[in-house]
Each structure stands twice: as structure tokens, then as C-alpha cells.
Scaffold this motif. Sequence first.
Motif, PDB file in Angstrom:
ATOM      1  N   PHE A   1       0.818  -1.214   0.000  1.00 38.74           N
ATOM      2  CA  PHE A   1       0.000   0.000   0.000  1.00 38.74           C
ATOM      3  C   PHE A   1       0.852   1.264   0.000  1.00 38.74           C
ATOM      4  CE2 PHE A   1      -3.478  -2.838   1.026  1.00 38.74           C
ATOM      5  CZ  PHE A   1      -4.528  -2.235   0.349  1.00 38.74           C
ATOM      6  N   LEU A   2       2.069   1.193   0.557  1.00 38.68           N
ATOM      7  CA  LEU A   2       2.963   2.344   0.458  1.00 38.68           C
ATOM      8  C   LEU A   2       3.333   2.600  -0.997  1.00 38.68           C
ATOM      9  CD1 LEU A   2       4.772   4.512   1.690  1.00 38.68           C
ATOM     10  CD2 LEU A   2       6.540   2.757   1.992  1.00 38.68           C
ATOM     11  N   SER A   3       3.691   1.547  -1.715  1.00 33.85           N
ATOM     12  CA  SER A   3       4.027   1.685  -3.136  1.00 33.85           C
ATOM     13  C   SER A   3       2.842   2.199  -3.940  1.00 33.85           C
ATOM     14  CB  SER A   3       4.494   0.336  -3.699  1.00 33.85           C
ATOM     15  OG  SER A   3       5.621  -0.141  -3.007  1.00 33.85           O
ATOM     16  N   LEU A   4       1.658   1.638  -3.654  1.00 31.07           N
ATOM     17  CA  LEU A   4       0.452   2.048  -4.377  1.00 31.07           C
ATOM     18  C   LEU A   4       0.169   3.530  -4.152  1.00 31.07           C
ATOM     19  CD1 LEU A   4      -1.982   1.041  -6.083  1.00 31.07           C
ATOM     20  CD2 LEU A   4      -3.183   0.699  -3.917  1.00 31.07           C
TER      21      LEU A   4
ATOM     22  N   LEU B   1      -9.916   5.434  -9.420  1.00 34.38           N
ATOM     23  CA  LEU B   1      -8.625   4.767  -9.556  1.00 34.38           C
ATOM     24  C   LEU B   1      -8.043   4.414  -8.193  1.00 34.38           C
ATOM     25  CD1 LEU B   1      -6.471   3.855 -11.587  1.00 34.38           C
ATOM     26  CD2 LEU B   1      -5.387   6.107 -11.324  1.00 34.38           C
ATOM     27  N   TRP B   2      -8.103   5.353  -7.252  1.00 33.91           N
ATOM     28  CA  TRP B   2      -7.597   5.090  -5.910  1.00 33.91           C
ATOM     29  C   TRP B   2      -8.323   3.901  -5.267  1.00 33.91           C
ATOM     30  CZ3 TRP B   2      -3.771   6.659  -2.659  1.00 33.91           C
ATOM     31  CH2 TRP B   2      -3.002   7.746  -3.037  1.00 33.91           C
TER      32      TRP B   2
ATOM     33  N   THR C   1      -2.593  10.845 -10.307  1.00 32.60           N
ATOM     34  CA  THR C   1      -4.022  11.182 -10.227  1.00 32.60           C
ATOM     35  C   THR C   1      -4.304  12.681 -10.281  1.00 32.60           C
ATOM     36  OG1 THR C   1      -3.856  10.996  -7.805  1.00 32.60           O
ATOM     37  CG2 THR C   1      -4.674   9.081  -9.012  1.00 32.60           C
ATOM     38  N   ASP C   2      -3.282  13.512 -10.085  1.00 31.68           N
ATOM     39  CA  ASP C   2      -3.525  14.956 -10.135  1.00 31.68           C
ATOM     40  C   ASP C   2      -3.991  15.407 -11.507  1.00 31.68           C
ATOM     41  OD1 ASP C   2      -2.883  15.259  -7.514  1.00 31.68           O
ATOM     42  OD2 ASP C   2      -0.803  15.878  -7.861  1.00 31.68           O
ATOM     43  N   SER C   3      -3.629  14.675 -12.539  1.00 32.47           N
ATOM     44  CA  SER C   3      -3.999  15.053 -13.901  1.00 32.47           C
ATOM     45  C   SER C   3      -5.341  14.476 -14.332  1.00 32.47           C
ATOM     46  CB  SER C   3      -2.913  14.585 -14.882  1.00 32.47           C
ATOM     47  OG  SER C   3      -2.746  13.172 -14.812  1.00 32.47           O
ATOM     48  N   LEU C   4      -6.017  13.753 -13.437  1.00 30.31           N
ATOM     49  CA  LEU C   4      -7.299  13.135 -13.769  1.00 30.31           C
ATOM     50  C   LEU C   4      -8.455  13.925 -13.175  1.00 30.31           C
ATOM     51  CD1 LEU C   4      -6.484   9.362 -13.080  1.00 30.31           C
ATOM     52  CD2 LEU C   4      -6.631  10.498 -15.304  1.00 30.31           C
ATOM     53  N   PRO C   5      -9.638  13.852 -13.771  1.00 22.11           N
ATOM     54  CA  PRO C   5     -10.826  14.441 -13.138  1.00 22.11           C
ATOM     55  C   PRO C   5     -11.071  13.809 -11.767  1.00 22.11           C
ATOM     56  CG  PRO C   5     -11.272  13.826 -15.417  1.00 22.11           C
ATOM     57  CD  PRO C   5      -9.929  13.246 -15.078  1.00 22.11           C
ATOM     58  N   HIS C   6     -11.750  14.536 -10.899  1.00 20.48           N
ATOM     59  CA  HIS C   6     -11.917  14.083  -9.521  1.00 20.48           C
ATOM     60  C   HIS C   6     -12.598  12.734  -9.432  1.00 20.48           C
ATOM     61  CE1 HIS C   6     -13.947  13.808  -5.576  1.00 20.48           C
ATOM     62  NE2 HIS C   6     -12.859  14.427  -5.136  1.00 20.48           N
ATOM     63  N   ASP C   7     -13.635  12.531 -10.252  1.00 25.10           N
ATOM     64  CA  ASP C   7     -14.364  11.268 -10.149  1.00 25.10           C
ATOM     65  C   ASP C   7     -13.515  10.080 -10.605  1.00 25.10           C
ATOM     66  OD1 ASP C   7     -14.349  12.134 -12.765  1.00 25.10           O
ATOM     67  OD2 ASP C   7     -16.388  11.445 -13.201  1.00 25.10           O
ATOM     68  N   LEU C   8     -12.734  10.277 -11.666  1.00 25.83           N
ATOM     69  CA  LEU C   8     -11.884   9.191 -12.140  1.00 25.83           C
ATOM     70  C   LEU C   8     -10.698   8.951 -11.194  1.00 25.83           C
ATOM     71  CD1 LEU C   8     -11.805   9.800 -16.004  1.00 25.83           C
ATOM     72  CD2 LEU C   8     -13.162   8.150 -14.694  1.00 25.83           C
TER      73      LEU C   8
ATOM     74  N   GLY D   1      -0.265   8.847  -6.168  1.00 23.76           N
ATOM     75  CA  GLY D   1      -0.072  10.256  -5.864  1.00 23.76           C
ATOM     76  C   GLY D   1       0.609  11.019  -6.985  1.00 23.76           C
ATOM     77  N   ARG D   2       1.356  10.301  -7.815  1.00 23.72           N
ATOM     78  CA  ARG D   2       2.061  10.943  -8.931  1.00 23.72           C
ATOM     79  C   ARG D   2       1.199  11.094 -10.176  1.00 23.72           C
ATOM     80  NH1 ARG D   2       6.817  13.479  -8.471  1.00 23.72           N
ATOM     81  NH2 ARG D   2       7.515  12.667 -10.480  1.00 23.72           N
TER      82      ARG D   2
END
Length: 209
Positions: free
Chosen positions: A116-119, A138-139, A127-134, A124-125
Amino acid sequence: MTTDGDTAPLDAADAMRLIREQRASTARRLEPDPRVHYWPWGFAWLIGFGIYFLRFSPDGRTLVAMPAWLPLTLLFVLLAAAAAVFGVGSARAYRHVAGESARRGSWYGASWGLGFLSLSLILGRVTDSLPHDLAGLLWSALSVALTGALHMAGGAIWLDRTLFRLGVWLTAVNIVGVLAGPGWHALVVSVAGGGGMLVAGALARQRHG
């Protein structure tokens, strides 16, 4: 009149029954209540993902008004509490266990933490470029996928059918949720995932005695 030859089989049967009862009693003392393994996580998923669904419902709807930060914060708090309950319960149950079983348990526990640390670092690297819902989908989807895989791995290590089957169930639930899409995934994981853990704990408790 009863002879020694007549009573010997009965005495042997009683002795075997006593041995089996003592073995079962020892196993119950050494093995933790299986509900400690399943129920804290089950309640955390049921409540945490349920609240997330109420705030971030399908098509951007909000069924219950609350701050946007609250559902995810509450989910993390519930998962941390579940981890604490699980850790304390396992430590108390296995404090007298050593050798190969202890190494398996410690290595398996480390795999959860490192996985889970790796995930978290990877997501974190990206998902910032994705829409909030996606990003939320993904998370949650990858977290549930890793959880299901680790449950199946644990079932294979200890030949625990309940643990392995729960991993298969969580994997199937995750697939259904992803296909349903953002919003629905949280509901499916809450009800079927969290509920599945509660059922698994109850069934394991029945076998545990």
C-alpha cells in the motif's frame, strides 16, 4: 460382570476424545478470534465507502451534503482504526508463536504495508492530472484490487479457504464496481465488499468454535 477386555475399548475411545478436545482447546487459545481479522475491516468499508457514496454519487450528484474532504478523511480514520484493532488482536494471539509460522505472519504483514505504500506513492504521482471522479475511482479500485490479491495470497500461504474465497469475492466485487463506474463503485464496495468481510468473519467464527 465386566472384564478388563470389555472396558479397554471404551477407555481408549474416551482417551482419544479427551486428546481431541485438548487439541481443539489449545488451538482456540493460540489462534485469534477470526472476527478480529474480518470485522474491523468490514465495518470500516461498510461505513467509509458508504459515506463516500453519499457525498460523491454517480453523475456528480450529492445525496447528503457534507464537506468534500470529510468522506475520504473518515474512510482513512476508519481504516487506521481497523488496522489498530487487527494489529493488537493479532499481537496478543500470536505472542507465544515462534518459528516458521511467526516468520510467515511477519512477512505477510510487511507485504501489506509495502504494497500500500508503493500504491500510494504511484497514485499520488498520476491522479492529479485526472478528473476528480476518475481519480477517486482509480484510488479505490486499485486499493481493493491489492486487498483482494493479498487475501488470496494469504489463503494460499495458510491453506485458508475462507481467506482465499474472500479474496476472490473482493476481486469480483471490484470488477463489478469498476464496470458500474464512479460513484457506483463506492456503493458496491461498501455493501458487497464490507458486507462480505462481515459474513466471512461470522462463518470463520462458526468453524473456529
